[in-house]
Write a protein that holds these residues in place. Structure first.
Motif, short mmCIF file in Angstrom:
data_model
loop_
_atom_site.label_atom_id
_atom_site.label_comp_id
_atom_site.label_asym_id
_atom_site.label_seq_id
_atom_site.Cartn_x
_atom_site.Cartn_y
_atom_site.Cartn_z
N ASN A 97 0.83 -1.40 0.15
CA ASN A 97 0.21 0.05 -0.14
C ASN A 97 1.15 1.26 0.14
OD1 ASN A 97 -2.97 1.14 0.61
ND2 ASN A 97 -1.63 1.87 2.00
N ALA A 98 1.96 1.23 0.39
CA ALA A 98 2.80 2.48 0.42
C ALA A 98 3.98 2.81 0.08
CB ALA A 98 3.57 2.14 2.49
N ILE A 99 4.13 1.73 -1.30
CA ILE A 99 3.98 2.23 -2.35
C ILE A 99 3.67 2.28 -3.81
CG2 ILE A 99 5.92 0.50 -4.29
CD1 ILE A 99 7.41 -1.06 -2.19
N LEU A 100 2.65 2.03 -3.77
CA LEU A 100 1.68 1.77 -4.80
C LEU A 100 1.12 2.84 -4.78
CD1 LEU A 100 0.50 -1.63 -5.54
CD2 LEU A 100 1.70 -0.54 -6.78
N HIS A 101 -0.14 3.57 -3.59
CA HIS A 101 -0.25 4.22 -3.63
C HIS A 101 0.44 5.26 -2.40
CE1 HIS A 101 -3.79 1.78 -4.25
NE2 HIS A 101 -3.69 1.03 -3.13
N GLY A 102 1.29 5.39 -1.72
CA GLY A 102 2.60 6.27 -1.94
C GLY A 102 3.67 7.08 -2.48
N ALA B 62 10.54 11.71 -6.05
CA ALA B 62 11.13 10.59 -5.09
C ALA B 62 10.88 10.33 -4.07
CB ALA B 62 12.62 10.69 -5.54
N GLY B 63 10.00 9.05 -3.66
CA GLY B 63 9.80 8.86 -1.82
C GLY B 63 10.52 8.38 -1.28
N VAL B 64 9.97 8.11 0.21
CA VAL B 64 11.10 7.25 1.40
C VAL B 64 10.47 6.33 2.07
CG1 VAL B 64 12.32 7.13 3.05
CG2 VAL B 64 12.61 9.12 1.42
N LEU B 65 10.14 5.32 1.47
CA LEU B 65 9.72 3.88 2.57
C LEU B 65 10.48 3.86 3.73
CD1 LEU B 65 7.15 2.07 2.74
CD2 LEU B 65 8.91 0.61 1.78
N ALA B 66 9.89 4.11 5.09
CA ALA B 66 10.05 3.51 6.38
C ALA B 66 10.06 1.98 6.86
CB ALA B 66 10.32 4.65 6.86
N ILE B 67 10.59 1.00 7.56
CA ILE B 67 10.10 0.25 7.93
C ILE B 67 11.03 0.11 9.09
CG2 ILE B 67 9.48 -2.19 7.94
CD1 ILE B 67 9.96 -1.19 4.89
N ASP C 61 5.37 6.39 4.68
CA ASP C 61 5.31 6.24 3.52
C ASP C 61 5.98 8.10 3.21
OD1 ASP C 61 3.04 7.79 2.01
OD2 ASP C 61 2.28 5.45 2.74
N THR C 62 6.18 8.97 2.13
CA THR C 62 6.74 9.77 2.26
C THR C 62 5.26 10.44 1.41
OG1 THR C 62 8.62 9.99 0.45
CG2 THR C 62 8.48 10.67 2.98
N GLY C 63 4.55 9.85 0.78
CA GLY C 63 3.27 10.23 -0.34
C GLY C 63 2.35 11.12 0.41
N PRO C 64 1.03 10.86 -0.53
CA PRO C 64 -0.19 11.88 0.56
C PRO C 64 -0.90 11.36 0.69
CG PRO C 64 -1.02 10.60 -2.15
CD PRO C 64 0.46 9.89 -2.03
N GLY C 65 -0.88 10.66 1.65
CA GLY C 65 -1.23 10.45 2.66
C GLY C 65 -2.54 9.58 2.22
N LEU C 66 -3.57 9.78 3.81
CA LEU C 66 -5.23 9.46 3.12
C LEU C 66 -5.72 10.79 3.29
CD1 LEU C 66 -5.73 6.75 5.87
CD2 LEU C 66 -6.10 6.57 3.45
N PRO C 67 -6.85 11.49 3.14
CA PRO C 67 -7.79 12.29 3.06
C PRO C 67 -9.08 12.08 4.17
CG PRO C 67 -8.26 10.70 0.99
CD PRO C 67 -6.86 10.57 1.56
N GLU D 253 -3.06 1.88 13.96
CA GLU D 253 -3.73 2.85 13.79
C GLU D 253 -2.66 3.84 12.49
OE1 GLU D 253 -1.85 5.50 17.57
OE2 GLU D 253 -0.23 5.45 16.69
N LEU D 254 -3.77 4.23 12.03
CA LEU D 254 -3.09 5.19 10.32
C LEU D 254 -2.77 6.25 10.97
CD1 LEU D 254 -5.53 3.14 8.24
CD2 LEU D 254 -3.51 2.91 8.47
N LEU D 255 -2.40 7.16 10.48
CA LEU D 255 -2.20 8.89 10.56
C LEU D 255 -0.90 9.28 9.45
CD1 LEU D 255 0.35 8.46 14.00
CD2 LEU D 255 -2.38 8.87 13.76
N ASN D 256 -1.74 10.60 9.51
CA ASN D 256 -0.55 11.73 8.48
C ASN D 256 0.08 11.93 8.95
OD1 ASN D 256 -2.56 10.74 5.78
ND2 ASN D 256 -4.15 11.96 6.57
N ASP D 257 1.50 12.02 8.39
CA ASP D 257 2.48 12.63 8.72
C ASP D 257 3.54 12.95 7.93
OD1 ASP D 257 4.32 14.25 10.19
OD2 ASP D 257 5.00 12.30 11.59
N ASN D 258 3.32 13.73 6.99
CA ASN D 258 4.20 13.57 6.12
C ASN D 258 4.05 12.85 4.74
OD1 ASN D 258 4.82 16.87 6.72
ND2 ASN D 258 6.24 15.67 7.56
#
Length: 369
Positions: free
Chosen positions: A278-283, A290-295, A310-316, A345-350
């Motif tokens: 989900n982080a790669i495809l939708h983030g 360029a984006g960053v995925l952190a595990i 991830d540094t994608g658009p996050g959740l609206p 939990e799901l959070l929006n943080d950049n």
């Protein structure tokens, strides 16, 4: 048994409960009648008064067991409570029996059916309580054992149902993984990237082909156990991440922050893959930059903490957005595996941050019950 004709759901169970005591009344009345102790109507009434009074007080016995058996089930408290209940029941049950007989004799005397008024209630109760004490205590103990048997059966059945549900969720997760890793869209993108690299960067194209083959073999031999070590789970998802890194190039940067003590911790099988996908495809892939995925994984205060960022658009509208099948299935599995001991939990943080907390020591299936 399902209720019919609009009857309440509890009626069949209570109907069977009442029939049980009626059958006992008929059985012992027959014994009294055939032994010559009393004529049939009198024998049936006396036994019915005795056994139906047990039918009235037995829910009190069950309530006492349920009340004492929950919480901190110390045997001292449990034994003391049941002993006190035995004293109360040994007085209450014969009191009900003698009350039925006293009222019946009173009605018969008022209707001139009987020649004498009913005997005094209290002296009769004293004699009856002493008379039935010898076999009322085994009946009381039998009701306690029956409650424990029913409780054990119910818990066993619930555990079996939850185990089947968890097994179903595991299969769903495996199918979701196969669908996400082997779906034509993923293979098409990977093969398209390979085709572009064949002449421009043959070495990278060869590595991509080899890694794709390894991933396909790993999918086919992946564990079907409910829980696996975090190290095994990470080995599985790294194959997927490496292919996406080869395909997306510099657009995908991945950081791994895994505490060494967390590698041996048991986690639900396939718990990270849908989160990373989900982080790669939708983030990351959803943006042109360029984006960053952190595990991350770490142990703290008896819990394993997992994080996928991830540094994608996050959740609206974080907390209100509709999550996909992968995230929803993950949340459901955690709730059924660990109950209130887990956190998701799901959070929006950049970008989107997924935090998971699971207990280190609690066996998953036991916690689900």
């Amino acid at each position: 048994m399902e209720p019919t004709l609009g009857l309440p759901k509890f009626l069949p169970r209570w109907l069977c409960f009442g029939v049980f005591w009626i059958l006992l009344s008929v059985l012992f009345a027959s014994q009294a009648y055939w032994s010559g102790y009393a004529p049939w109507p009198e024998a049936l009434w006396l036994e019915a008064a005795h056994w139906l009074s047990w039918g009235i007080v037995s829910p009190l016995v069950f309530w006492l067991c349920r009340r004492l058996y929950r919480g901190e089930r110390t045997w001292t408290r449990y034994a003391a409570g049941l002993l006190l209940g035995a004293i109360v029941i040994s007085l209450l049950q014969p009191a009900l029996t003698q009350l039925f007989i006293f009222l019946s004799d009173g009605v018969r005397w008022l209707l001139s059916v009987a020649d004498a008024p009913p005997r005094s209630f209290l002296p009769t109760l004293h004699v009856a309580a002493v008379k039935v004490a010898g076999y009322n205590l085994p009946i009381y103990a039998g009701l306690i054992l029956a409650w424990h048997a029913m409780t054990y059966y119910t818990q066993l059945r619930d555990r079996q149902v939850k185990a089947m549900e968890l097994e179903s969720l595991l299969h769903q997760a495996q199918l979701q993984t196969l669908r996400s890793q082997l779906n034509p869209h993923f293979l098409f993108n990977t093969l398209h990237s390979i085709a572009e690299l064949v002449h421009r960067n043959p070495t990278l194209a060869e590595q991509l082909i080899l890694r794709l083959g390894e991933l396909l073999r790993q999918v086919l031999r992946s564990s079907t156990e409910q829980e696996v070590a975090l190290a095994e789970e990470l080995d599985f998802v790294k194959g997927y991440v490496e292919i996406e890194q080869m395909r997306l190039g510099e657009r995908l940067q991945v950081t791994w922050e895994i505490a060494p003590e967390a590698l041996a911790v048991k986690v639900p099988s396939l718990i990270l893959q849908p989160l990373i996908e989900n982080a790669i495809l939708h983030g990351v892939a959803a943006t042109t930059r360029a984006g960053v995925l952190a595990i991350r994984a770490a142990c703290d205060h008896g819990y394993l903490h997992l994080q996928v960022r991830d540094t994608g658009p996050g959740l609206p509208q974080a907390g209100k957005a509709q999550v996909g099948i992968g995230l929803s299935n993950t949340q459901t599995r955690l709730r059924r595996l660990y109950g209130s001991g887990q956190r998701f939990e799901l959070l929006n943080d950049n970008g989107l941050v997924v935090n998971i907390q699971i207990p280190l020591a609690a066996p998953a299936l036991e916690a689900a019950t």
